[in-house]
Design a protein around this motif. Structure first.
Motif, PDB file in Angstrom:
ATOM      1  N   LEU A  82       0.772  -1.150  -0.024  1.00  0.00           N
ATOM      2  CA  LEU A  82      -0.041   0.059   0.162  1.00  0.00           C
ATOM      3  C   LEU A  82       0.856   1.326  -0.086  1.00  0.00           C
ATOM      4  N   HIS A  83       1.926   1.369   0.958  1.00  0.00           N
ATOM      5  CA  HIS A  83       2.621   2.476   0.800  1.00  0.00           C
ATOM      6  C   HIS A  83       3.781   2.576  -0.441  1.00  0.00           C
ATOM      7  N   ILE A 119       1.194   4.438  -2.845  1.00  0.00           N
ATOM      8  CA  ILE A 119       0.771   5.791  -2.145  1.00  0.00           C
ATOM      9  C   ILE A 119       2.096   6.701  -2.539  1.00  0.00           C
ATOM     10  N   SER A 174      -1.473   7.855  10.273  1.00  0.00           N
ATOM     11  CA  SER A 174      -2.234   8.054   8.886  1.00  0.00           C
ATOM     12  C   SER A 174      -3.715   7.626   9.528  1.00  0.00           C
ATOM     13  N   GLU A 224      -5.610   2.329   7.311  1.00  0.00           N
ATOM     14  CA  GLU A 224      -5.477   1.642   5.956  1.00  0.00           C
ATOM     15  C   GLU A 224      -6.394   0.158   5.942  1.00  0.00           C
ATOM     16  N   GLY A 270      -2.554   1.435  10.756  1.00  0.00           N
ATOM     17  CA  GLY A 270      -2.145   2.416   9.860  1.00  0.00           C
ATOM     18  C   GLY A 270      -0.532   2.714   9.766  1.00  0.00           C
ATOM     19  N   ASN A 283      -2.128  10.712   3.468  1.00  0.00           N
ATOM     20  CA  ASN A 283      -3.678  10.452   3.737  1.00  0.00           C
ATOM     21  C   ASN A 283      -4.643  10.720   2.544  1.00  0.00           C
ATOM     22  N   LEU A 302      -4.072   7.846   0.281  1.00  0.00           N
ATOM     23  CA  LEU A 302      -4.718   6.729   0.870  1.00  0.00           C
ATOM     24  C   LEU A 302      -6.187   6.505   0.669  1.00  0.00           C
ATOM     25  N   TYR A 354      -8.238  -1.551  -3.999  1.00  0.00           N
ATOM     26  CA  TYR A 354      -7.857  -1.784  -2.505  1.00  0.00           C
ATOM     27  C   TYR A 354      -7.664  -3.291  -2.897  1.00  0.00           C
TER      28      TYR A 354
END
Length: 300
Positions: free
Chosen positions: A80-81, A84, A132, A135, A245, A260, A263, A273
């Motif tokens: 995910l990171h 982002i 954050s 998540e 998160g 954010n 995200l 997602y």
């Protein structure tokens, strides 16, 4: 905050006592709050990361949240990171392995810029770092023998069926089972996840209660089992979300806010997602509701 309590299974299992340790040595935390010359801090943090082309992330080598496989950093948080930070103009994650109880102190000391470990959001941790927005949430599920012979779907059906349920030692699931009215004599304590899977396969328990995330990961190596659909248990009428998160250093609010914004785009797109994270056992049931806010979670 009645709707979103701060109890977290991962907080219990991953040395949450270390957070208490942080709080009893405030002098040490203050000393660690200064970052080294190479860290990205303050209002220009994102610009600095863009210029250097990478962001330093910490992981605790815990599947499926953040772990190294060969030379590749994998798991929910790094995946995910990475998505982002690429959207923010930073193409590379540079990983640092840390013990769980060293993640926040290392962040404060400037050893890395972000904790990418699926860390649960709790008021104690919020006092020492920036989180954050959530998540993911961690709905609960039941691991049962293949075919689900007792036809259980949640704790209410487990109680009605009179089955024996296994829980992890020191974990919050025991409270969930008790809160659902399952008798103490039908709640068995186990030391680690594989013990739970083995007890299910061996017929010593009828179901193993844990987060759906962890159980789906465990089921990959235990083919004689299956996992029920995830559900949100309740304590005293309050749903238990157990959200996690990304974690940033205090003073990096602008970096956290930029994170954010990206995200939010991902969690608002269910298919995106799930497509990113289904490899790690995360699905639509792990999507955080829009009403679940870190500011509320940090208040307790």
């Amino acid at each position: 905050m009645a709707d979103f309590p701060n109890l977290s299974r991962r907080g219990f299992l991953n040395r949450s006592a270390a957070v208490g340790g942080l709080l009893v040595v405030p002098g040490l935390l203050s000393a660690c709050s200064k970052t080294d010359a190479g860290s990205a801090d303050g209002a220009g943090a994102l610009d600095k990361l863009r210029k250097q082309g990478f962001v330093r992330v910490a992981y605790a080598n815990e599947a499926p949240y953040g772990y190294l496989e060969g030379k590749q950093l994998k798991g929910e948080a790094p995946t995910l990171h990475r998505e982002i930070f690429k959207a923010l103009g930073v193409d590379e994650l540079k990983p640092t392995l840390s013990e769980w109880d060293g993640l926040i102190p290392g962040l404060q000391a400037g050893k890395y810029d972000v904790v990418s470990a699926g860390m649960a959001i709790t008021p104690e941790r919020c006092a020492n770092a920036l989180f954050s927005e959530p998540e993911f949430i961690s709905p609960t599920a039941l691991m049962v023998r293949k075919g689900n012979p007792r036809k259980v779907t949640d704790l209410a059906s487990a109680k009605a069926a009179g089955i024996t349920v296994g829980v992890m030692s020191g974990a919050v699931e025991a409270k969930y089972a008790q809160g659902a009215g399952i008798p103490e004599g039908r709640i068995k304590t186990l030391q680690k996840p594989q013990d739970g899977a083995d007890a299910v396969k061996g017929g010593r328990i009828d179901a193993f209660l844990l987060t759906g995330i962890s159980l789906r990961w465990l089921a990959k190596t235990n083919p004689d089992t299956e996992v029920t659909d995830a559900f949100l248990p309740e304590l005293d009428g309050t749903k238990q979300y157990s959200p996690g998160g990304a974690v940033f250093r205090k003073g990096n609010e602008e970096l956290r806010d930029a994170f954010n914004r990206e995200l939010k785009k991902i969690v608002a797109d269910r298919s995106r997602y799930v497509g990113l994270l289904q490899e790690y056992g995360f699905g639509a049931t792990e999507l955080p509701p829009a009403t679940l806010k870190t500011a509320d979670l940090c208040k307790g």
